[in-house]
Motif scaffolding. Structure first.
Motif, PDB file in Angstrom:
ATOM      1  N   GLU A 137      18.419 -47.422  -9.947  1.00  0.00           N
ATOM      2  CA  GLU A 137      19.652 -48.182 -10.601  1.00  0.00           C
ATOM      3  C   GLU A 137      20.896 -47.567  -9.745  1.00  0.00           C
ATOM      4  O   GLU A 137      22.056 -48.220  -9.443  1.00  0.00           O
ATOM      5  CB  GLU A 137      19.946 -47.795 -12.131  1.00  0.00           C
ATOM      6  CG  GLU A 137      21.258 -48.277 -12.683  1.00  0.00           C
ATOM      7  CD  GLU A 137      21.157 -47.807 -14.092  1.00  0.00           C
ATOM      8  OE1 GLU A 137      22.202 -48.117 -14.732  1.00  0.00           O
ATOM      9  OE2 GLU A 137      20.250 -47.172 -14.479  1.00  0.00           O
ATOM     10  N   VAL A 138      21.149 -46.298  -9.401  1.00  0.00           N
ATOM     11  CA  VAL A 138      22.039 -45.679  -8.558  1.00  0.00           C
ATOM     12  C   VAL A 138      22.289 -46.125  -6.768  1.00  0.00           C
ATOM     13  O   VAL A 138      23.222 -46.371  -6.737  1.00  0.00           O
ATOM     14  CB  VAL A 138      22.002 -44.053  -8.837  1.00  0.00           C
ATOM     15  CG1 VAL A 138      22.986 -43.263  -7.951  1.00  0.00           C
ATOM     16  CG2 VAL A 138      22.324 -43.776 -10.224  1.00  0.00           C
ATOM     17  N   LEU A 139      20.855 -46.150  -6.201  1.00  0.00           N
ATOM     18  CA  LEU A 139      20.866 -46.567  -5.166  1.00  0.00           C
ATOM     19  C   LEU A 139      21.349 -47.912  -4.978  1.00  0.00           C
ATOM     20  O   LEU A 139      21.693 -48.284  -3.981  1.00  0.00           O
ATOM     21  CB  LEU A 139      19.595 -46.253  -4.704  1.00  0.00           C
ATOM     22  CG  LEU A 139      19.538 -44.831  -3.724  1.00  0.00           C
ATOM     23  CD1 LEU A 139      19.872 -43.495  -4.800  1.00  0.00           C
ATOM     24  CD2 LEU A 139      18.132 -44.594  -3.176  1.00  0.00           C
ATOM     25  N   TRP A 140      21.037 -48.793  -5.800  1.00  0.00           N
ATOM     26  CA  TRP A 140      21.218 -50.367  -5.659  1.00  0.00           C
ATOM     27  C   TRP A 140      21.811 -50.828  -6.683  1.00  0.00           C
ATOM     28  O   TRP A 140      21.007 -51.481  -7.483  1.00  0.00           O
ATOM     29  CB  TRP A 140      19.639 -50.942  -5.345  1.00  0.00           C
ATOM     30  CG  TRP A 140      19.261 -50.389  -3.950  1.00  0.00           C
ATOM     31  CD1 TRP A 140      19.637 -50.855  -2.661  1.00  0.00           C
ATOM     32  CD2 TRP A 140      18.226 -49.689  -3.801  1.00  0.00           C
ATOM     33  NE1 TRP A 140      18.701 -50.169  -1.948  1.00  0.00           N
ATOM     34  CE2 TRP A 140      18.058 -49.627  -2.350  1.00  0.00           C
ATOM     35  CE3 TRP A 140      17.253 -49.018  -4.584  1.00  0.00           C
ATOM     36  CZ2 TRP A 140      17.136 -48.843  -1.578  1.00  0.00           C
ATOM     37  CZ3 TRP A 140      16.327 -48.067  -4.244  1.00  0.00           C
ATOM     38  CH2 TRP A 140      16.124 -48.035  -2.712  1.00  0.00           C
ATOM     39  N   PRO A 141      23.038 -50.579  -7.140  1.00  0.00           N
ATOM     40  CA  PRO A 141      23.735 -50.893  -8.396  1.00  0.00           C
ATOM     41  C   PRO A 141      24.034 -52.345  -8.338  1.00  0.00           C
ATOM     42  O   PRO A 141      24.006 -53.131  -9.319  1.00  0.00           O
ATOM     43  CB  PRO A 141      25.033 -50.212  -8.310  1.00  0.00           C
ATOM     44  CG  PRO A 141      25.394 -50.181  -6.797  1.00  0.00           C
ATOM     45  CD  PRO A 141      23.756 -49.704  -6.253  1.00  0.00           C
ATOM     46  N   GLY A 142      23.683 -53.149  -7.365  1.00  0.00           N
ATOM     47  CA  GLY A 142      23.846 -54.514  -7.233  1.00  0.00           C
ATOM     48  C   GLY A 142      22.761 -55.278  -7.121  1.00  0.00           C
ATOM     49  O   GLY A 142      21.853 -55.308  -8.082  1.00  0.00           O
TER      50      GLY A 142
END
Length: 763
Positions: free
Chosen positions: A53-58
């Protein structure tokens, strides 16, 4: 234990390097973000979902888990072996190998200021940009960055104060001026700037600095400088060069607003305390007893700065925990076999001290017994308490706290409404007709300050006429004598009206928050409400805007006691009651397990946090037991074993036996640890024979269930042998405990410490 070998910098963009050696900072943004997240969660594990969730928020990659593994592998290649560890499907840093600048900052600020100034300067000089800037989209990181920013300001103040003490004045005025300009509403930099100017003989500028600050506070917040700074200003006017004194206590809350209409009552309270030694402020909920007690405390500090004034909030105490809550406020620890009132009286002795007890009404009997015991044995102790019911003790002087007069447009109740309304609607300047409407509003609100403040806060989004109409509708119920509950009385109408004006999602959130017995974080709310962090942030901001929550500092929020009680009533009649309480109980299990893991780590006041959480943990335990969730109840009790040992709390350790008794038909793998905790409790109570019996049962249960050796069982067994003089046997148990502890830092620390104790006795 080997010393740390990796320096990690989170005060700005994340950087890592070997101690005295090569730079190990990842070049890729995703690896830097992953490293920053692991450092933020140091001491705990990072799950795959949270990392993704943090590394790829999009947009997520096609295979997020595989992509995460790839970045973890790259990060491992940069860092020394095993710096990033796998724990099941999660990851964590080997914290023993990292020296983190944020932890260093915390440690320096708790040390003697005169010895750490150079280190603080070096740390601040190396700080560039916001802390955890690689995680500027993560709520948890933003909250931590806010905490570190506050520490940064404190460090600057510590350095400035040390320079004043040593006479290093070159450039100090310029440095403090920049600090004042960056933090115009912060008082300590102003006080230090005044001191620096006085030290240079620039008295006129020092006086001007105070005047500028006083005008700014009045314009922006409607308050005055603290009594300490005002006294220093008066001393300067009188020709004194004395330095600004420090507050005599950090325990007394600092009010954010002025007190209106209570000057005469404050004076009467001071007289009561001069004549007698116990004063009780008596009145209905919402009448302003707490605010009045805070004001009394500040007046007492101003009169006699050398006499400690200790604040003790009892809203979350119960009959069983009241003594511990009072002792914690006084900074007094327990002793096995010694009743807490007796222990407190022995520590206080003949010292002069004022104890302020807030919210005694729900624990009036144990509060009265505790106060009576202290006053009888401590001749120079004075107590002031707020309660809806008097304590009924000899020598008690009652001070009824009435509602604010609300008879006309010049009354204190109207002044309170106008001042609070101006804070949310800066252009609010009522004409005579509007003042008449306000007079009617505050009269219908019975002059209760909390009800008035809630109503005035609604002018942020309503016209005065709309406000009056809304209150008129609600008070039809009260005019016929109906009360929503005996506890709330007329205040319930104001709270109900504020609650009914919320959107459905805000109502659900507000009611759910009533399960918390103390302040809480966004992370706590997300767990209890079952929501995503982004949703929680918006809801909390909206409730703060509606004046139904307060920011408590450090990324925490709090709810007024009356509002909490109202929310609890709403939750109790809703369909979500049991699901919210179950999520809360399960979350408290996770929270205490995380806190237990962090006990051996520097930089977090874990024991103090658990102290505050004990009433809430106890409620969660009882809920879990009552609903048959014995595994979760057992986990909670086991996670408190180390705390109970360190704090000498046999009552908390005794929770394990409660789980065993109620869940006897549902044995789990936790039984050996629960028996060990019960053994600890018996040992602290002086029943060594019972302690030995329980720990031997733990060993049998462990063996019969085919479980791996449990470290704490062996530690307790070793303690039994140690106190029986069987030192060699004790040492063998402690060595087994070290092996059983594995990589658990807290268990290994306890096992090694007790082993050293056995060896020391053996010579």
């Amino acid at each position: 234990m080997a010393p740390p070998s990796i320096c990690a910098h989170v005060l700005g963009p994340v950087r890592v390097h070997l101690v005295g050696g090569a730079d190990l900072t990842p070049s890729g943004p995703l690896q830097r973000r992953l490293l920053a997240l692991l450092l933020l969660r140091r001491g705990s594990t990072l799950g795959v979902d949270a990392a993704v969730e943090v590394l790829w928020p999009g947009v997520l990659p096609d295979d997020p888990a595989a992509a995460l593994q790839n970045h973890v592998a790259r990060l491992r290649k940069l860092l020394p072996d095993d710096a990033v560890q796998s724990v099941g499907s999660s990851y964590r840093l080997d914290v023993e190998r990292f020296l983190v600048d944020a932890d260093r900052l915390t440690d320096l600020l708790t040390a003697d200021a005169t010895t750490v100034v150079d280190d603080l300067r070096m740390l601040l000089d190396d700080w560039h940009g916001p802390a955890y800037s690689d995680l500027d989209h993560v709520d948890e990181a933003l909250a931590e960055a806010g905490r570190l920013d506050e520490l940064r300001l404190r460090a600057q103040e510590v350095i400035a104060e040390a320079r004043l003490t040593t006479g290093d004045l070159d450039g100090l005025v310029a440095d403090l001026t920049r600090l004042v300009e960056s933090q115009p509403l912060r008082e300590r930099p102003r006080a230090l700037l005044m001191d620096a100017l006085v030290a240079l003989g620039r008295h006129v500028e020092a006086l001007r600095t105070y005047d500028d600050f006083r005008r700014l506070l009045a314009d922006e917040l409607g308050i005055e400088p603290s009594a300490v700074l005002s006294a220093h200003h008066a001393a300067l006017l009188a020709g004194s060069d004395a330095r600004t004194p420090r507050e005599s206590t950090a325990r007394l809350p600092t009010p954010a607003t002025t007190l209106i209409g209570r000057t005469e009552l404050v004076g009467r309270l001071i007289e009561h305390l001069e004549i007698g030694r116990l004063v009780s402020l008596v009145g209905p909920g919402g009448v302003g007893k707490t605010r009045l007690l805070i004001e009394l405390g500040h007046h007492l500090v101003e009169q006699r700065p050398e006499r400690p004034v200790v604040w003790c909030e009892l809203a979350h105490a119960d009959d069983a925990s009241l003594g511990d809550v009072v002792a914690a406020a006084l900074g007094i620890d327990g002793r096995p076999g010694v009743p807490m009132p007796e222990r407190m009286a022995a520590v206080i002795g003949d010292d002069e001290l004022v104890l302020l007890l807030d919210n005694c009404e729900h624990v009036v009997q144990p509060a009265a017994e505790t106060v009576d015991a202290l006053l009888r044995r401590c001749p120079n102790l004075r107590v002031a308490a707020t309660t809806r019911e008097r304590l009924r003790l000899p020598g008690e002087r009652l001070c009824p706290v009435p509602p604010l007069p609300a008879a006309d447009t010049h009354s204190p109740a109207v002044r309170l409404f106008v001042e609070r309304a101006a804070a949310v609607a800066p252009d609010f300047d009522p004409d005579p007709d509007q003042l008449g409407t306000i007079t009617e509003i505050v009269h219908r609100l019975d002059g209760l300050p909390l009800a008035i403040e809630l109503a005035a806060a609604r002018l942020h989004g309503l016209e005065l006429s709309e406000l009056a109409a809304g209150l008129d509708h609600r008070f039809e119920l009260l005019s016929t004598g109906y009360r929503t509950s005996d506890r709330h009385g007329s205040l319930a109408a104001a709270v109900s009206w504020s609650f009914d004006s919320l959107a459905p999602d805000l109502r659900r959130c507000f009611s759910s928050l009533s399960v918390f017995a103390r302040s809480f974080t966004a992370r706590d709310v997300a767990a209890v409400c079952g929501l995503a962090p982004a949703e929680v942030s918006d809801l909390l901001a909206a409730l703060v805007e509606q004046s139904l929550l307060q920011r408590a500092g450090g990324g925490r929020y709090s709810m007024l006691e009356t509002l909490r009680a109202y929310g609890s009533d709403q939750l109790r009649v809703s369909d979500a009651d049991q699901s919210v309480r179950e999520r809360h109980a399960r979350w408290m299990v996770e929270w205490i397990e995380e806190a237990d893991r962090d006990l051996a780590l520097p930089g977090r006041p874990v024991l103090d946090e658990i102290d505050d959480a004990i009433p809430e943990l106890r409620s969660a335990l009882l809920w879990l037991i009552d609903h048959g969730l014995f595994d979760h109840a057992g986990r909670l009790a086991v996670a408190l074993v180390n705390y109970g040992f360190l704090r000498l709390r046999p009552d908390v350790l005794g929770w394990a036996e409660l789980v065993l008794d109620r869940g006897a038909a549902r044995p789990t793998s936790l039984v050996p640890s629960l028996l060990a905790a019960s053994s600890y409790a018996a040992w602290m109570g002086g029943d060594v024979e019972r302690s030995a019996e329980l720990v031997d049962r733990a060993l049998v249960a462990e063996r019969e269930a085919g479980l791996d050796p449990v470290a704490r069982v062996r530690i307790v067994r070793g303690n039994v042998d140690l106190f029986a003089g069987r030192l060699d046997a004790a040492a063998r148990w402690y060595l087994e405990a070290i092996d059983a502890a594995g990589r658990d830092p807290a268990e290994r620390l306890f096992a090694r410490s007790t082993l050293l104790l056995a060896w020391g006795y053996a010579g």
